[in-house]
Design a protein around this motif. Structure first.
Motif, short mmCIF file in Angstrom:
data_model
loop_
_atom_site.label_atom_id
_atom_site.label_comp_id
_atom_site.label_asym_id
_atom_site.label_seq_id
_atom_site.Cartn_x
_atom_site.Cartn_y
_atom_site.Cartn_z
N UNK A 1 0.55 -1.03 -0.33
CA UNK A 1 -0.07 0.20 0.38
C UNK A 1 1.36 0.78 0.25
N UNK A 2 2.46 1.16 0.45
CA UNK A 2 2.83 2.69 0.84
C UNK A 2 3.55 2.56 -0.23
N UNK A 3 4.00 2.12 -0.98
CA UNK A 3 4.94 1.55 -2.10
C UNK A 3 3.88 2.16 -3.54
N UNK A 4 2.65 1.59 -3.40
CA UNK A 4 1.73 1.93 -4.72
C UNK A 4 1.72 3.81 -4.26
N UNK A 5 1.48 4.47 -3.70
CA UNK A 5 1.43 5.28 -2.96
C UNK A 5 2.04 6.30 -3.64
N UNK B 1 5.76 -1.98 8.03
CA UNK B 1 5.96 -1.96 6.57
C UNK B 1 5.39 -0.46 5.92
N UNK B 2 5.50 0.55 6.40
CA UNK B 2 4.98 1.30 6.05
C UNK B 2 6.41 2.28 5.95
N UNK B 3 7.18 2.23 7.47
CA UNK B 3 8.35 3.44 7.29
C UNK B 3 9.48 2.50 6.60
N UNK B 4 10.01 1.16 6.67
CA UNK B 4 10.71 0.74 5.82
C UNK B 4 10.65 1.47 4.36
N UNK B 5 9.28 1.31 3.67
CA UNK B 5 8.97 1.96 2.76
C UNK B 5 9.70 3.47 2.52
N UNK B 6 9.04 4.34 3.56
CA UNK B 6 9.22 5.72 3.46
C UNK B 6 10.73 5.50 3.25
N UNK B 7 12.03 5.06 3.99
CA UNK B 7 13.37 4.99 4.04
C UNK B 7 13.32 4.60 2.89
N UNK B 8 13.20 3.61 2.24
CA UNK B 8 13.98 2.86 1.10
C UNK B 8 13.62 3.69 0.12
#
Length: 319
Positions: free
Chosen positions: A71-75, A277-284
């Motif tokens: 979800x975070x990556x798609x956004x 999961x969300x925080x990991x995507x934000x950092x990546x």
């Protein structure tokens, strides 16, 4: 219009006049045009895809992480390729090698490989660890030690003095932190005895095997590595006529969807897999796109607080 103007109107609409942008967008809509993501990736040198490796897709904890990451990556404009290492550390290097060729960066959730292997297999690919920390790599972890301390304090307050511990896989970093936290809390309190039953597969069957040992050692409570193992303990206790929580209190970790479906409902430590999961995507994505103020390679892990959720599987011991 020129090709370059049309390209800018579609890819960077803020760089062209509003009237021009609207004409291009209207023409694209009339023609049913949509950009080719493969062609775009060749032009910008990125795939707009990230890879996610989890140990076990059947475990609800990791399923929730996958959902949060997608979800975070798609956004953020990225797609996700998910792969499962099946709780086998030796599977991870091969899976990561394939993902490195097809993605812009990686999220490794609860990697079972040792620190040196993790560093070697990710190389220079932007990587973030979720629920695991390796010095030198960005990471988002849960405060497992504090969660363990909350468990011991709760059981002691109920009157439990002999507590069994059913640990998970030896390669599990979070599992090691939980056991260390339980030991430290028991030592600090001074009047709580921990009986370490050993390491078990992180499945229902592992919990069922641990239940027999917990009953045999005379413990009045048992702490499981995760909620799935706790479910196995509850099931085996029921089969043996051991009443939970009157004869044996049971505590899990993760607060996955399993916890509230069990009977009795499971007391467990809530770890926010969605936030992980969300925080990991934000950092990546920050690392991939070169945005400032994101966690660099030498930064300490981002540690998320945990919470003990008390339900019906714990109570005062019968004695």
């Amino acid at each position: 219009m020129s090709v370059s103007t049309v390209s800018r109107a579609l890819a960077s609409p803020d760089q062209v006049a509003r009237a021009t942008r609207e004409r291009v967008q209207a023409a694209a809509a009339e023609l049913g045009y949509s950009p080719n993501p493969v062609a775009r990736s060749l032009r910008i040198g990125r795939t707009s895809t990230i890879g996610l490796v989890v140990p076990d897709l059947e475990n609800p904890f990791f399923t929730a992480i996958v959902k949060a990451v997608e979800a975070r990556a798609r956004a953020a404009g990225y797609s996700v390729i998910v792969t499962d290492s099946e709780e086998e550390p030796e599977n991870e290097p091969g899976l990561v090698a394939v993902l490195r060729r097809r993605t812009d960066g990686l999220v490794l959730a609860s990697s079972r490989s040792d620190d040196d292997t993790v560093r070697a297999m990710v190389g220079d690919t932007p990587t973030v660890l979720a629920n695991r920390y390796v010095p030198g790599l960005p990471a988002v972890t849960a405060d497992d030690a504090d969660g363990a301390a909350q468990v011991v304090a709760h059981l002691r307050a109920l009157g439990h003095r002999r507590i069994a511990v059913a640990a998970g896989p030896v390669a599990s970093r979070s599992g090691r932190q939980r056991v260390l936290g339980l030991r430290a809390a028991a030592e600090r309190l001074g009047d709580v005895e921990l009986v370490e039953l050993g390491s078990f597969p992180p499945y229902y069957s592992g919990g069922a095997a641990a239940a027999d040992l917990a009953v045999a050692c005379g413990a009045s409570a048992v702490v499981a590595h995760n909620d799935v193992m706790a479910a196995g303990i509850l099931g085996r206790a029921r089969d043996r006529g051991v009443h939970v929580p009157r004869d044996l209190s049971v505590v899990g970790f993760d607060d996955s969807t399993v916890a509230t479906l069990l009977s009795p409902a499971l007391t467990t430590v809530r770890v926010s897999n969605t936030r992980l999961g969300r925080r990991a995507v934000d950092i990546l994505t920050g690392a991939i796109e070169g945005r400032p103020h994101t966690a660099g390679p030498g930064a300490p892990p981002h540690i998320l607080a945990v919470e003990l959720v008390i339900r019906a599987s714990t109570a005062e011991p019968r004695s």
